[in-house]
Design a protein around this motif. Structure first.
Motif, PDB file in Angstrom:
ATOM      1  N   LEU A 206      12.381  -2.262  16.931  1.00  0.00           N
ATOM      2  CA  LEU A 206      12.881  -2.157  15.561  1.00  0.00           C
ATOM      3  C   LEU A 206      11.757  -2.219  14.540  1.00  0.00           C
ATOM      4  N   GLY A 207      10.650  -2.815  14.948  1.00  0.00           N
ATOM      5  CA  GLY A 207       9.507  -2.927  14.043  1.00  0.00           C
ATOM      6  C   GLY A 207       8.606  -4.062  14.474  1.00  0.00           C
ATOM      7  N   SER A 208       7.303  -3.895  14.276  1.00  0.00           N
ATOM      8  CA  SER A 208       6.348  -4.905  14.747  1.00  0.00           C
ATOM      9  C   SER A 208       6.541  -6.255  14.067  1.00  0.00           C
ATOM     10  N   GLY A 209       7.047  -6.245  12.852  1.00  0.00           N
ATOM     11  CA  GLY A 209       7.270  -7.505  12.146  1.00  0.00           C
ATOM     12  C   GLY A 209       8.722  -7.932  12.095  1.00  0.00           C
ATOM     13  N   PHE A 210       9.582  -7.244  12.877  1.00  0.00           N
ATOM     14  CA  PHE A 210      11.021  -7.496  12.767  1.00  0.00           C
ATOM     15  C   PHE A 210      11.393  -8.914  13.190  1.00  0.00           C
ATOM     16  N   ARG A 211      10.869  -9.400  14.330  1.00  0.00           N
ATOM     17  CA  ARG A 211      11.259 -10.719  14.822  1.00  0.00           C
ATOM     18  C   ARG A 211      10.919 -11.813  13.798  1.00  0.00           C
ATOM     19  N   ASP A 212       9.699 -11.789  13.277  1.00  0.00           N
ATOM     20  CA  ASP A 212       9.296 -12.815  12.310  1.00  0.00           C
ATOM     21  C   ASP A 212      10.152 -12.740  11.055  1.00  0.00           C
ATOM     22  N   LYS A 213      10.457 -11.538  10.618  1.00  0.00           N
ATOM     23  CA  LYS A 213      11.292 -11.387   9.416  1.00  0.00           C
ATOM     24  C   LYS A 213      12.700 -11.886   9.685  1.00  0.00           C
ATOM     25  N   ALA A 214      13.226 -11.603  10.877  1.00  0.00           N
ATOM     26  CA  ALA A 214      14.564 -12.083  11.225  1.00  0.00           C
ATOM     27  C   ALA A 214      14.603 -13.613  11.235  1.00  0.00           C
ATOM     28  N   LEU A 215      13.590 -14.231  11.810  1.00  0.00           N
ATOM     29  CA  LEU A 215      13.520 -15.693  11.813  1.00  0.00           C
ATOM     30  C   LEU A 215      13.484 -16.234  10.392  1.00  0.00           C
ATOM     31  N   GLU A 216      12.723 -15.588   9.536  1.00  0.00           N
ATOM     32  CA  GLU A 216      12.620 -16.010   8.133  1.00  0.00           C
ATOM     33  C   GLU A 216      13.971 -15.906   7.423  1.00  0.00           C
ATOM     34  N   LEU A 217      14.655 -14.773   7.608  1.00  0.00           N
ATOM     35  CA  LEU A 217      15.927 -14.541   6.918  1.00  0.00           C
ATOM     36  C   LEU A 217      17.032 -15.457   7.432  1.00  0.00           C
ATOM     37  N   VAL A 218      17.108 -15.642   8.753  1.00  0.00           N
ATOM     38  CA  VAL A 218      18.125 -16.516   9.323  1.00  0.00           C
ATOM     39  C   VAL A 218      17.864 -17.969   8.922  1.00  0.00           C
TER      40      VAL A 218
END
Length: 317
Positions: A206-218
């Motif tokens: 989904l994107g190289s930064g997707f996991r970190d962004k998901a953790l941030e948003l959740v």
């Protein structure tokens, strides 16, 4: 689908929506009260109702001969899923076990893309087969001489298509059951695919930064919920990683990081995906006992696709 009385009551209490944005579970911590109520209701049933229930139970076939039921079609012009109901029970001659079960078989159709169709079909079949094998080979529905049986044990598997278009296939399996004890269970398992290739959708894809962004948003959304409703455990923050999983993670490593090597346990295997994809974005799930108590239910964190910004590079919206 035939269902015993307790199953209907339990399922009714099981799913709903609470102010914490979740699917509500049984909220009464004193399950004995529920059981007493069920017993009183059953004792007040008429003779005709009791006889009808007996006849219905007798009609349920044994586990080796599931009853085939009606079919249903879900999906879209790009992808269709046909389900057929099956139900059964333990062998009535076996006095050591008593249970009922239900599951659907699922057939996927993707016009013009037989390779992907076969790939997804294989995974659907494997999932259903694992459910059936678990019923047949486990200790489910065991009757113990020193334990009173309030209601018959049951386990039901359900299937739902969340999204099925030319870009994304997002599916969910719901597992509901009861096997004596204080309460039953309800868990969800997700399958997310790219329609054109049949590959599982991972955070890296989904994107190289997707996991970190998901953790941030959740994390931000959970903090907002906690401030308003006090939904979660006092130390819930340390378990946020268990809400953002795509199925590629090693649970042993995550558990040891969160809980320490002494209590984390081993042989947990790979993680299950904890997210699904809608037409508007992503939904991440905190299952039973992850961030919150059983009574709170399953909590969903809905994140619009736009919130990921440049960290979402896959063209799926």
């Amino acid at each position: 689908m035939k269902k015993i009385f307790f199953a209907a009551v339990f399922a009714g209490a099981l799913l709903g929506f609470t102010s914490c944005g979740n699917r509500e579970m049984v909220t009464d911590p004193e399950m004995e009260t529920v059981i007493d109520s069920i017993k009183e209701t059953q004792s007040g049933q008429t003779t005709e109702e009791t006889m009808a229930g007996t006849e219905e139970t007798a009609e349920v076939s044994t586990q080796t001969e599931p009853t085939e039921g009606q079919s249903e079609i879900q999906g879209s012009e790009w992808v269709q899923f046909t389900t057929e109901d099956h139900e059964g029970s333990s062998d009535p001659e076996d006095k050591t076990r008593s249970y009922t079960y239900y599951y659907p078989t699922v057939t996927v159709t993707i016009p013009g893309n037989e390779t992907v169709q076969m790939k997804i079909q294989k995974e659907l079949d494997e999932y259903v087969d694992s459910f059936v094998e678990g019923i047949e080979n486990g200790e489910f529905g065991t009757l113990y001489e020193d334990m009173p049986v309030y209601e018959q044990s049951y386990e039901d598997l359900t299937f739902r298509v969340i999204r099925a278009d030319d870009k994304v296939i997002s599916l969910s399996w719901g597992l509901e059951g009861y096997d004596q004890g204080a309460h039953g269970w309800y868990t969800l398992y997700y399958m997310n695919y790219y329609t054109q290739t049949g590959e599982r959708i991972t955070f890296d894809s989904l994107g190289s930064g997707f996991r970190d962004k998901a953790l941030e948003l959740v994390t931000a959304k959970a903090a907002e919920m906690q401030a308003k409703e006090d939904c979660f455990f006092n130390d819930y923050e340390k378990s946020i990683k268990l809400v953002v999983l795509d199925g590629t993670e090693d649970l042993n490593a995550i558990y040891q990081e969160i809980y320490g090597p002494d209590i984390a346990g081993t042989d947990n295997g790979p993680a299950d995906p904890t997210f699904y994809i809608t037409e508007d974005g992503f939904v991440f799930e905190s299952g039973q006992y992850v961030l919150q108590s059983y009574a709170v239910g399953i909590v969903d964190f809905e994140i619009p696709a736009a919130d990921f910004g440049d960290d979402l590079t896959a063209d799926i919206f």
